[in-house]
Write a protein that holds these residues in place. Sequence first.
Motif, mmCIF file in Angstrom:
data_model
loop_
_atom_site.group_PDB
_atom_site.id
_atom_site.type_symbol
_atom_site.label_atom_id
_atom_site.label_comp_id
_atom_site.label_asym_id
_atom_site.label_seq_id
_atom_site.Cartn_x
_atom_site.Cartn_y
_atom_site.Cartn_z
ATOM 1 N N ARG A 1 0.816 -1.219 0.000
ATOM 2 C CA ARG A 1 0.000 0.000 0.000
ATOM 3 C C ARG A 1 0.850 1.268 0.000
ATOM 4 N N ASP A 2 2.052 1.189 0.586
ATOM 5 C CA ASP A 2 2.912 2.368 0.697
ATOM 6 C C ASP A 2 3.950 2.449 -0.410
ATOM 7 N N ALA A 3 3.924 1.501 -1.358
ATOM 8 C CA ALA A 3 4.946 1.472 -2.413
ATOM 9 C C ALA A 3 5.004 2.817 -3.129
ATOM 10 N N ALA A 4 6.216 3.312 -3.276
ATOM 11 C CA ALA A 4 6.417 4.621 -3.915
ATOM 12 C C ALA A 4 6.709 4.511 -5.396
ATOM 13 N N GLY A 5 6.796 3.288 -5.917
ATOM 14 C CA GLY A 5 7.089 3.125 -7.337
ATOM 15 C C GLY A 5 6.954 1.675 -7.743
ATOM 16 N N PRO A 6 7.046 1.410 -9.033
ATOM 17 C CA PRO A 6 6.853 0.041 -9.534
ATOM 18 C C PRO A 6 7.819 -0.974 -8.940
ATOM 19 N N GLU B 1 -5.148 -22.139 7.398
ATOM 20 C CA GLU B 1 -6.267 -21.651 6.588
ATOM 21 C C GLU B 1 -6.791 -20.317 7.110
ATOM 22 N N THR B 2 -6.485 -19.998 8.355
ATOM 23 C CA THR B 2 -6.976 -18.742 8.929
ATOM 24 C C THR B 2 -6.078 -17.557 8.581
ATOM 25 N N LEU B 3 -4.946 -17.798 7.961
ATOM 26 C CA LEU B 3 -4.057 -16.699 7.592
ATOM 27 C C LEU B 3 -4.749 -15.756 6.619
ATOM 28 N N ASP B 4 -4.596 -14.466 6.845
ATOM 29 C CA ASP B 4 -5.136 -13.467 5.927
ATOM 30 C C ASP B 4 -4.046 -13.045 4.948
ATOM 31 N N SER B 5 -4.033 -13.708 3.799
ATOM 32 C CA SER B 5 -3.149 -13.292 2.707
ATOM 33 C C SER B 5 -3.919 -12.516 1.661
ATOM 34 N N GLN B 6 -5.260 -12.431 1.842
ATOM 35 C CA GLN B 6 -6.095 -11.789 0.839
ATOM 36 C C GLN B 6 -5.961 -10.264 0.860
ATOM 37 N N SER B 7 -5.683 -9.705 2.040
ATOM 38 C CA SER B 7 -5.467 -8.258 2.107
ATOM 39 C C SER B 7 -4.243 -7.869 1.293
ATOM 40 N N LEU B 8 -3.218 -8.703 1.350
ATOM 41 C CA LEU B 8 -2.022 -8.453 0.544
ATOM 42 C C LEU B 8 -2.350 -8.574 -0.937
ATOM 43 N N ALA B 9 -3.116 -9.607 -1.297
ATOM 44 C CA ALA B 9 -3.502 -9.764 -2.696
ATOM 45 C C ALA B 9 -4.262 -8.546 -3.188
ATOM 46 N N GLN B 10 -5.192 -8.065 -2.380
ATOM 47 C CA GLN B 10 -5.974 -6.899 -2.767
ATOM 48 C C GLN B 10 -5.088 -5.666 -2.920
ATOM 49 N N ALA B 11 -4.131 -5.487 -2.004
ATOM 50 C CA ALA B 11 -3.250 -4.328 -2.077
ATOM 51 C C ALA B 11 -2.419 -4.336 -3.349
ATOM 52 N N ILE B 12 -1.976 -5.507 -3.780
ATOM 53 C CA ILE B 12 -1.188 -5.598 -5.018
ATOM 54 C C ILE B 12 -2.071 -5.311 -6.221
ATOM 55 N N VAL B 13 -3.248 -5.918 -6.254
ATOM 56 C CA VAL B 13 -4.150 -5.752 -7.399
ATOM 57 C C VAL B 13 -4.571 -4.301 -7.566
ATOM 58 N N GLU B 14 -4.827 -3.605 -6.451
ATOM 59 C CA GLU B 14 -5.350 -2.247 -6.514
ATOM 60 C C GLU B 14 -4.264 -1.174 -6.500
ATOM 61 N N SER B 15 -3.003 -1.570 -6.463
ATOM 62 C CA SER B 15 -1.906 -0.600 -6.441
ATOM 63 C C SER B 15 -1.890 0.233 -7.722
ATOM 64 N N PRO B 16 -1.560 1.506 -7.624
ATOM 65 C CA PRO B 16 -1.423 2.317 -8.850
ATOM 66 C C PRO B 16 -0.290 1.832 -9.750
ATOM 67 N N TYR B 17 0.554 0.960 -9.233
ATOM 68 C CA TYR B 17 1.679 0.438 -10.020
ATOM 69 C C TYR B 17 1.433 -1.012 -10.455
ATOM 70 N N ALA B 18 0.185 -1.436 -10.393
ATOM 71 C CA ALA B 18 -0.126 -2.839 -10.701
ATOM 72 C C ALA B 18 0.213 -3.222 -12.132
ATOM 73 N N ALA C 1 2.838 -2.725 -13.607
ATOM 74 C CA ALA C 1 4.204 -3.257 -13.597
ATOM 75 C C ALA C 1 4.200 -4.751 -13.286
ATOM 76 N N VAL C 2 3.251 -5.203 -12.481
ATOM 77 C CA VAL C 2 3.134 -6.631 -12.176
ATOM 78 C C VAL C 2 2.769 -7.393 -13.440
ATOM 79 N N ASP C 3 1.836 -6.851 -14.226
ATOM 80 C CA ASP C 3 1.459 -7.493 -15.489
ATOM 81 C C ASP C 3 2.648 -7.570 -16.432
ATOM 82 N N GLU C 4 3.415 -6.516 -16.500
ATOM 83 C CA GLU C 4 4.554 -6.484 -17.422
ATOM 84 C C GLU C 4 5.651 -7.450 -16.982
#
Length: 591
Positions: free
Chosen positions: A32-37, A86-103, A105-108
């Motif tokens: 969420r705090d990433a400053a760049g790609p 199974e109770t681990l919350d890794s989905q918040s991290l997934a959401q943060a990556i998907v919704e990042s303004p630099y996402a 770069a992940v596709d590329e």
Amino acid sequence: MNENWKFSDIPYTRPDVEALQARYDALTRRARDAAGPEELLQVVRDRDALQQEVSLCQSIATIRAFHDVTDAFYQTEFQETLPRLETLDSQSLAQAIVESPYAQAVDEAFGPQLRRLLALDHRLHTGGKELQARISQLSARYQQITASAKYQVQGETLSGGQLRAAQVSPDRDRRKAAFEAEQQTVLAQADTLEQLLRDLVRARNDLARANGFDNFADYGDLAMQRIGYGRTELDEFCRQVQTHITPVYLRFQEEQRRRLGVDVLMPYDRPLVFPEGNAVPVAEAELPRAARRMYHALSPEAGEFFDEMVRRELLDVAASPNKISGMGFCEELAEPYRMPFVFANCSGTASDVTVYTHELGHGLQGYLSAQAQPVSDYIGLSPDLAEVHSKTMELLSLPYAPDFFGGRAPQFLVEHQYGFLKELCAFCSIHTFETWLYEHPDASLAEWAEEFDRVEKSFGRALHNESWRQQVLSGCDLFTNMALYMFPRYVVSYALSIVCAQQLKAAYDADPADGWAKYHALCASGGSKLYAETLAEAGLPLPYAPGVVEALARTLQHQPTPCPPDPGMFCWRPLLRGCLFDSGLRMTTGN
């Protein structure tokens, strides 16, 4: 890490769930705090390393729990500790990556499929964490009950593996005794098994609703990474199998009845294909040597892969009364090992060979994908894709049947092809019933059992079971169906993959070099693309497309014509380019 490591050397440490969650939370904040790609890409890499750490822990505990069901430590890990993961919350991290303004770069860097998978993870697992853990515990409980079951057959106490050998005995009285012994053992625990299934159905439906779905059928299809297709396409595929494949299956049953010389092909007759007995493989100790010759003959890469599996002690297939029976599987060992592990419990039947070929097909895919793909998400792939590799490997192994079966190779090929028909009908039947089951969670056990029996019969299965009507309505067929308890919405993948595998085998037969290259590329691509994209790149039509199953059925109109073995090889005219049922669910295909 010791360069000469073996599986027995791998240490296991009980996971600290709270510490793992703290690391996921820290990565979420960084995303969420990433400053760049580049900062976001590093988060993706660190997430992958953490995912692999969790996966390795799960794999080691699962393998060792299944290897010895009497090992109290690993049974506790499997039934109590692993469900907590199974109770681990890794989905918040997934959401943060998907919704990042630099996402972008992940596709590329990794292709668009990774973001699709992350978005899917968030959609499926945001709600119902406690339900996910409960489902894992309930499934583990069923596994423990079935693994430890014993059966009384003609004065003998048999394990699950020994029971399966009795079920294919040439002695009809013994087959019947084995069939009824399984019913008696299962029905002795009917109350427990019914409650387990009810609890699983309710928990899965609750999990689906917690994540915005009406019931588990659609949720489960999406959990199998069926992106861009789902219930409509799979229902149509099953209808095509019911319409076009079932008549061929029924004709084969009639030919089997005549071959066995019985008036009626009873439920306990169906596992036996030849009156003198089904094909039996060479001695268990010879199987690895036969497999080595085959894999080295297929390609240098396949030979190198098999040798590495042996060197690292990653083939755990020898018979043991303490192993879970009725299941063969392939687990991926994540970083730093990056190798597959194949598990089975040999029973002295043809399915021992199926395990070698089927599960090593999974293993080769994982081995090649690990070398080619940038993230572990692409090594573990959707079942609809994963089973294509294993089914195709079964077919590629058929010319080497004499190495595994000696003079019984002709019988094995017929059995294998017959098993192909059983599998198509069995797994489409299960899928069809599952859809109904999750829409009728509160029906009585008799209503569940009657519907299951009706659907089975519509696919040419469970015929002539009137003498056991009371047992059927008491749930014996439901309770022995591992798929319903442990692998919901999965098994139709085997049926879909049969269609793809026979097309890949046809390409290999036409040009072995080009066919192997296509198969190699398919394995290496892993789960880096959508299902439709992956099949298209391999030159394969979608199995559920109009006319595809009907075209397959047209190839099933003539029996195979085996020829005597010739210089170590075997010549036959294929009835079909299909495959036997998966050993991990073989208890579901006897009818």
